[in-house]
Scaffold this active site. Structure first.
Site, mmCIF file in Angstrom:
data_model
loop_
_atom_site.group_PDB
_atom_site.id
_atom_site.type_symbol
_atom_site.label_atom_id
_atom_site.label_comp_id
_atom_site.label_asym_id
_atom_site.label_seq_id
_atom_site.Cartn_x
_atom_site.Cartn_y
_atom_site.Cartn_z
ATOM 1 N N LYS A 1 0.836 -1.224 -0.249
ATOM 2 C CA LYS A 1 0.029 -0.367 0.220
ATOM 3 C C LYS A 1 1.253 1.257 0.332
ATOM 4 O O LYS A 1 2.076 1.336 0.900
ATOM 5 C CB LYS A 1 -1.143 -0.786 1.123
ATOM 6 C CG LYS A 1 -2.182 -0.784 1.287
ATOM 7 C CD LYS A 1 -2.885 -0.845 2.573
ATOM 8 C CE LYS A 1 -4.428 -1.832 2.511
ATOM 9 N NZ LYS A 1 -5.090 -1.704 2.045
ATOM 10 N N ARG B 1 -10.263 -11.995 1.714
ATOM 11 C CA ARG B 1 -11.135 -12.976 1.178
ATOM 12 C C ARG B 1 -10.486 -13.632 1.808
ATOM 13 O O ARG B 1 -11.056 -14.449 1.928
ATOM 14 C CB ARG B 1 -11.612 -12.045 -0.063
ATOM 15 C CG ARG B 1 -10.757 -12.056 -0.886
ATOM 16 C CD ARG B 1 -11.278 -10.759 -2.147
ATOM 17 N NE ARG B 1 -10.810 -9.464 -1.801
ATOM 18 C CZ ARG B 1 -11.172 -8.992 -3.086
ATOM 19 N NH1 ARG B 1 -11.737 -9.074 -4.230
ATOM 20 N NH2 ARG B 1 -11.266 -7.907 -2.831
HETATM 21 N N1 BES Z 1 -7.530 -3.692 4.681
HETATM 22 C C1 BES Z 1 -8.239 -3.592 2.914
HETATM 23 C C2 BES Z 1 -9.369 -2.619 2.468
HETATM 24 C C3 BES Z 1 -9.722 -0.661 3.148
HETATM 25 C C4 BES Z 1 -8.794 -0.398 3.099
HETATM 26 C C5 BES Z 1 -10.792 -1.024 4.446
HETATM 27 C C6 BES Z 1 -8.896 0.861 2.848
HETATM 28 C C7 BES Z 1 -10.743 0.162 4.514
HETATM 29 C C8 BES Z 1 -9.934 1.890 4.580
HETATM 30 C C9 BES Z 1 -8.583 -4.858 2.422
HETATM 31 O O1 BES Z 1 -7.885 -6.144 2.438
HETATM 32 C C10 BES Z 1 -7.337 -4.139 1.246
HETATM 33 O O2 BES Z 1 -6.788 -3.778 1.168
HETATM 34 N N2 BES Z 1 -8.758 -4.045 0.177
HETATM 35 C C11 BES Z 1 -8.608 -3.495 -1.231
HETATM 36 C C12 BES Z 1 -8.377 -4.650 -2.662
HETATM 37 C C13 BES Z 1 -8.357 -4.529 -3.896
HETATM 38 C C14 BES Z 1 -6.792 -5.117 -3.481
HETATM 39 C C15 BES Z 1 -9.184 -5.598 -4.749
HETATM 40 C C16 BES Z 1 -8.614 -2.498 -1.422
HETATM 41 O O3 BES Z 1 -9.835 -2.250 -1.437
HETATM 42 O O4 BES Z 1 -7.324 -1.476 -2.206
HETATM 43 MN MN MN Z 2 -5.829 -5.173 2.369
#
Ligand code: BES
Ligand code: MN
Ligand code: ZN
Length: 491
Positions: free
Chosen positions: A274, A348
């Site tokens: 990230k 997931r």
């Molecule tokens: N924990 C995150 C989702 C999230 C991101 C929640 C920011 C709250 C704020 C999750 O694990 C994630 O990183 N999801 C990705 C999925 C994507 C790679 C398809 C996302 O939402 O960017």
């Molecule tokens: Mn994630």
């Protein structure tokens, strides 16, 4: 916070602070039964015009030795007071009280009750609003530590629904004690709140409320063939935990309700790392797990006559030499293979194995709770939890519980049309579905592991915590889920 319910004459109950609603005509409500002297004093104060006409506005007035402080709150037309208006009024009252010194607070609730706002509701929302605002996290501060304001709340009631008032207080307190555990866990730093810490928290709850607790370590998780969960866990040196919590207080033959919570105690994204900005907030990626623990605490306090199971898969998602890579294909506990196209879609991957594990309970319903997608925040913002389900009666029940608990969820589609976005050339499915409808395709992914039971998925990415100056866990959706279970228990 301690809460007492009193039914004596109000003029017989002195208190450090009394809460008085003020109507649109600048008057206190007759239903309180105040003495003339106090009524006239407040009238004289209100003539000065400092209490805004906006419903929920508050003002402190200094009184006499019987009521040293009087907290005035504008309720407008008391007949038009709704649950939402009243709850936001309670929040502003609680914020006004927070910095003050007092030992007991008197809330005469009759003044707020009307045809759409029951005695139960007024009692419950009063207790909840106060506990929500009074909550303080500063356990790790060594300077400028805020001293916890410990006080007693006296709910004064004069009427025939005393049983309902008692229930309102009891439910409200149980919800908030659960929610406050959820907040505490979320707010802890990720170097303290690890999978092991969550497991220890479950053990403590187990001792306190006689839950049966199981904690599986890496080896036991391997034995269960949770290849998808383990693939995420292996990028971290912090050992994973798979936690189950069983509250079996329902009839033996009653099918359980299973709650599954995402327990990523820190989500750096893995190899699909990230951006750095606000990455600290990914300590809240265990909000689903914290919700399960919080709800179990509420259930334990209320000792609900139901069979309820909590399941928490927990690990970190970090980049590492051994970490899961984009392109890796993993085999889930269900046997289905998954091509990992983005290691940041890890929630997931751990949930799918937990959802497969849930089958063994032959559940009446399975509800998973997860900070699953950033796309969910784009879709709904921070006011509603996104709700998905393969069984409409279940999602309707949850939606209604959310409305009642002032902890809203909004139903999203889970149509088959979205499923092909998860197609993979090399495995049964990919773990991402592209930019379009990101929270829906995440739910579609989970739906491939929940075919054997009635299931609902709650994406709490927008509701589990607040960012910015007031950064902190909200304790949501503990009130919604506790309300749902209270209704299931017929309480
Ligand atoms: N924990 C995150 C989702 C999230 C991101 C929640 C920011 C709250 C704020 C999750 O694990 C994630 O990183 N999801 C990705 C999925 C994507 C790679 C398809 C996302 O939402 O960017
Ligand atoms: Mn994630
Ligand atoms: Zn995550």
């Amino acid at each position: 916070m301690k809460v007492n319910i009193k039914t004596d004459l109000i003029t017989k109950i002195p208190s450090d602070v009394i809460t008085l609603g003020i109507d649109a005509k600048n008057q206190t409500m007759d239903s309180v039964g105040l003495d003339k002297k106090t009524v006239n004093y407040i009238k004289a104060v209100l003539v000065l015009g400092d209490l805004s006409e906006k419903v929920g506005s508050t003002m402190i007035v200094y009184g006499d030795h019987f009521y040293p402080k009087i907290l005035l709150v504008r309720v407008g037309d008391p007949k038009l007071l709704t649950a939402n208006l009243f709850y936001s009024a309670v929040l502003s009252m609680a914020n006004k009280l927070k910095p003050l010194k007092f030992k007991n607070l008197l809330i005469p609730i009759n003044q707020f009750i009307n045809t759409s706002l029951s005695a139960h509701a007024v009692a419950e929302y009063s207790v909840r609003g106060l506990m929500d605002v009074i909550y303080d996290v500063n356990s790790l501060k060594t300077i400028n530590k805020v001293k916890q304001n410990i006080f007693q709340t006296i709910i004064h009631y004069d009427g025939t629904d005393l049983v309902q008032v008692k229930k309102g207080v009891q439910h409200g307190m149980a919800m908030m004690e659960g929610a406050n555990l959820t907040k505490d866990l979320g707010n802890l730093p990720p170097n303290i709140c690890t999978p092991t810490y969550l497991a220890n928290t479950a053990s403590k709850l187990g001792k306190e409320y006689k839950f049966k607790i199981n904690i599986f370590d890496q080896k036991q998780i391997e034995k269960l063939k949770m290849g998808s969960f383990l693939a995420v866990a292996k990028g971290s040196r912090e050992p994973p935990r798979f936690i189950t919590i069983e509250h079996n207080k329902g009839p033996k033959n009653q099918k359980p309700i299973v709650l599954v919570g995402k327990g990523i105690t820190f989500d750096a994204g893995g190899i699909s790392i990230k951006p750095s900005a606000d990455m600290d907030e990914m300590k809240y990626d265990m909000g689903g797990a914290a919700t399960v623990l919080g709800v179990m605490k509420s259930v334990g306090i209320l000792n609900l006559p139901l069979n309820i199971i909590g399941i928490i898969p927990s690990c970190e998602n970090l980049p590492d030499g051994l970490a899961l890579k984009p392109g890796d294909i993993v085999t889930s506990m269900s046997g289905q293979t998954i091509e990992v196209l983005n290691t940041d879609a890890e929630g997931r991957l751990i949930l799918c194995d937990a959802l497969t594990y849930a089958e063994k309970y032959k559940p009446d319903a399975v509800i998973d709770i997860a900070t699953l997608t950033g796309a969910c925040v784009v879709a709904l913002g921070h006011h509603a939890t996104a709700l998905f389900s393969n069984y409409d009666p279940l999602s309707t029940e949850l939606e209604l519980a959310g409305i009642k608990a002032l902890d809203k969820a909004w139903k999203m589609p889970l149509w088959d049309e979205y499923q092909p976005q998860l197609n993979s050339n090399f495995a049964d499915m990919a773990n991402i579905g592209g930019r379009a409808a990101g929270s829906i395709t995440a739910a579609c992914f989970l739906s491939r592991f929940t075919k054997k039971y009635n299931w609902a998925h709650m994406d709490i990415a927008g509701t589990a915590w607040k960012s910015g100056k007031d950064k902190g866990s909200t304790g949501r959706p503990v009130p919604l889920l506790t309300q749902f279970l209270i209704q299931r228990a017929g309480k």
